[in-house]
Design a protein around this motif. Sequence first.
Motif, PDB file in Angstrom:
ATOM      1  N   LYS A  11       0.804  -1.066   0.067  1.00  0.00           N
ATOM      2  CA  LYS A  11       0.157  -0.110  -0.057  1.00  0.00           C
ATOM      3  C   LYS A  11       1.063   1.314  -0.094  1.00  0.00           C
ATOM      4  O   LYS A  11       1.911   1.255   0.612  1.00  0.00           O
ATOM      5  CB  LYS A  11      -0.904   0.059   1.138  1.00  0.00           C
ATOM      6  N   PRO A  12       0.657   2.589  -0.527  1.00  0.00           N
ATOM      7  CA  PRO A  12       1.191   3.450  -0.602  1.00  0.00           C
ATOM      8  C   PRO A  12       1.224   4.109   0.778  1.00  0.00           C
ATOM      9  O   PRO A  12       0.177   4.034   1.497  1.00  0.00           O
ATOM     10  CB  PRO A  12       0.531   4.489  -1.744  1.00  0.00           C
ATOM     11  N   ARG A  13       2.231   4.825   1.254  1.00  0.00           N
ATOM     12  CA  ARG A  13       2.381   5.397   2.556  1.00  0.00           C
ATOM     13  C   ARG A  13       1.381   6.449   2.437  1.00  0.00           C
ATOM     14  O   ARG A  13       1.505   7.314   1.610  1.00  0.00           O
ATOM     15  CB  ARG A  13       3.890   5.832   2.835  1.00  0.00           C
ATOM     16  N   PRO A  14       0.582   6.684   3.388  1.00  0.00           N
ATOM     17  CA  PRO A  14      -0.178   7.741   3.730  1.00  0.00           C
ATOM     18  C   PRO A  14       0.501   9.312   3.711  1.00  0.00           C
ATOM     19  O   PRO A  14       1.448   8.979   4.298  1.00  0.00           O
ATOM     20  CB  PRO A  14      -1.133   7.741   5.171  1.00  0.00           C
ATOM     21  N   SER A  15       0.005  10.124   3.158  1.00  0.00           N
ATOM     22  CA  SER A  15       0.554  11.443   3.024  1.00  0.00           C
ATOM     23  C   SER A  15       0.561  12.062   4.609  1.00  0.00           C
ATOM     24  O   SER A  15      -0.401  11.739   5.343  1.00  0.00           O
ATOM     25  CB  SER A  15      -0.005  12.408   2.194  1.00  0.00           C
ATOM     26  N   LYS A  16       1.470  13.202   4.505  1.00  0.00           N
ATOM     27  CA  LYS A  16       1.394  13.925   5.893  1.00  0.00           C
ATOM     28  C   LYS A  16       0.054  14.253   6.213  1.00  0.00           C
ATOM     29  O   LYS A  16      -0.848  14.215   7.453  1.00  0.00           O
ATOM     30  CB  LYS A  16       2.417  14.898   5.975  1.00  0.00           C
ATOM     31  N   GLN A  17      -0.811  14.888   5.478  1.00  0.00           N
ATOM     32  CA  GLN A  17      -1.919  15.432   5.396  1.00  0.00           C
ATOM     33  C   GLN A  17      -2.879  14.264   6.046  1.00  0.00           C
ATOM     34  O   GLN A  17      -3.995  14.850   7.126  1.00  0.00           O
ATOM     35  CB  GLN A  17      -2.476  15.960   4.406  1.00  0.00           C
ATOM     36  N   GLN A  18      -2.622  13.175   5.371  1.00  0.00           N
ATOM     37  CA  GLN A  18      -3.760  12.120   5.714  1.00  0.00           C
ATOM     38  C   GLN A  18      -3.490  11.693   7.313  1.00  0.00           C
ATOM     39  O   GLN A  18      -4.424  11.524   7.901  1.00  0.00           O
ATOM     40  CB  GLN A  18      -3.637  10.953   4.692  1.00  0.00           C
ATOM     41  N   LEU A  19      -2.259  11.429   7.477  1.00  0.00           N
ATOM     42  CA  LEU A  19      -1.906  11.067   9.045  1.00  0.00           C
ATOM     43  C   LEU A  19      -2.424  12.307  10.072  1.00  0.00           C
ATOM     44  O   LEU A  19      -2.962  11.688  10.948  1.00  0.00           O
ATOM     45  CB  LEU A  19      -0.455  10.975   9.067  1.00  0.00           C
ATOM     46  N   GLN A  49       4.643   7.729  12.821  1.00  0.00           N
ATOM     47  CA  GLN A  49       4.509   7.940  11.617  1.00  0.00           C
ATOM     48  C   GLN A  49       4.856   9.360  11.166  1.00  0.00           C
ATOM     49  O   GLN A  49       5.481   9.538  10.158  1.00  0.00           O
ATOM     50  CB  GLN A  49       3.434   7.296  10.939  1.00  0.00           C
ATOM     51  N   LEU A  50       4.319  10.266  12.010  1.00  0.00           N
ATOM     52  CA  LEU A  50       4.602  11.358  11.718  1.00  0.00           C
ATOM     53  C   LEU A  50       5.800  12.290  12.038  1.00  0.00           C
ATOM     54  O   LEU A  50       6.385  13.302  12.013  1.00  0.00           O
ATOM     55  CB  LEU A  50       3.547  12.621  12.436  1.00  0.00           C
ATOM     56  N   GLY A  51       6.767  11.264  12.675  1.00  0.00           N
ATOM     57  CA  GLY A  51       7.915  11.619  13.178  1.00  0.00           C
ATOM     58  C   GLY A  51       8.115  12.577  14.586  1.00  0.00           C
ATOM     59  O   GLY A  51       8.999  12.752  15.088  1.00  0.00           O
ATOM     60  N   ARG A  52       7.123  12.416  15.328  1.00  0.00           N
ATOM     61  CA  ARG A  52       6.727  13.036  16.645  1.00  0.00           C
ATOM     62  C   ARG A  52       7.209  11.922  17.673  1.00  0.00           C
ATOM     63  O   ARG A  52       6.281  11.419  18.559  1.00  0.00           O
ATOM     64  CB  ARG A  52       5.467  13.369  16.652  1.00  0.00           C
ATOM     65  N   THR A  53       8.465  11.304  17.608  1.00  0.00           N
ATOM     66  CA  THR A  53       8.733  10.460  18.472  1.00  0.00           C
ATOM     67  C   THR A  53       8.539  10.528  20.065  1.00  0.00           C
ATOM     68  O   THR A  53       8.277   9.649  20.664  1.00  0.00           O
ATOM     69  CB  THR A  53      10.331  10.010  18.235  1.00  0.00           C
ATOM     70  N   THR A  54       9.050  11.785  20.574  1.00  0.00           N
ATOM     71  CA  THR A  54       8.759  12.049  21.869  1.00  0.00           C
ATOM     72  C   THR A  54       7.377  11.877  22.155  1.00  0.00           C
ATOM     73  O   THR A  54       7.263  11.407  23.365  1.00  0.00           O
ATOM     74  CB  THR A  54       9.218  13.480  22.293  1.00  0.00           C
ATOM     75  N   GLU A  55       6.508  12.612  21.677  1.00  0.00           N
ATOM     76  CA  GLU A  55       5.061  12.329  21.924  1.00  0.00           C
ATOM     77  C   GLU A  55       4.602  10.709  21.983  1.00  0.00           C
ATOM     78  O   GLU A  55       3.805  10.141  22.657  1.00  0.00           O
ATOM     79  CB  GLU A  55       4.040  13.102  21.101  1.00  0.00           C
ATOM     80  N   ALA A  56       4.961  10.191  20.869  1.00  0.00           N
ATOM     81  CA  ALA A  56       4.645   8.765  20.521  1.00  0.00           C
ATOM     82  C   ALA A  56       5.127   7.877  21.789  1.00  0.00           C
ATOM     83  O   ALA A  56       4.285   6.883  22.240  1.00  0.00           O
ATOM     84  CB  ALA A  56       5.096   8.418  19.258  1.00  0.00           C
TER      85      ALA A  56
END
Length: 121
Positions: A11-19, A49-56
Motif C-alpha cells: 500500500k502507498p504510505r499515507p501522506s502527512k495530511q492524511q496522517l 509515522q509523523l516523526g513525533r517520536t517524543t509524543e509517541a
Amino acid sequence: MPESHPLMNAKPRPSKQQLLRVLRDLSRRLVDNQDDLPMRMKVAEVLRQLGRTTEAVALYQSVLRGHAKAGQLAEAIAISKLILELDGGQQHAQQGLLADLYARNAELQIRPAPTASGSSK
C-alpha cells in the motif's frame, strides 16, 4: 517483477495530511475513551509515522503501564521493546522495566493454578 512480489501488493504510505487527519479524528475519540488502550496505540503509531517520536513514546509508555496494571504482561513487554527501538536514550530505565515485566511474567507462568477451594498449594 512477478505479480506475487510483495512490492506489487504494498500500500502507498499515507501522506502527512492524511496522517494529520487520522490523528485529529483518533484524538477526538480518545477524549471520550481515555482508557481505550488500542485507541492509544493507534494514536501513538500515527505520531510515530509523523516523526513525533517524543509524543509517541510518552503515549506508548501510558499504554505499557495500562497493560502491566491489567496483568497483560506479554503486551507490556512487546510495547517496552518498541519503546527501546524508538528511544534508545531511555535504554537503562526501559531495560529495567523490561526485566521486571519478564520476571513477573515468568512468576505467573510457574505459579500453580488455584484449587477449587481457592487456595494454591
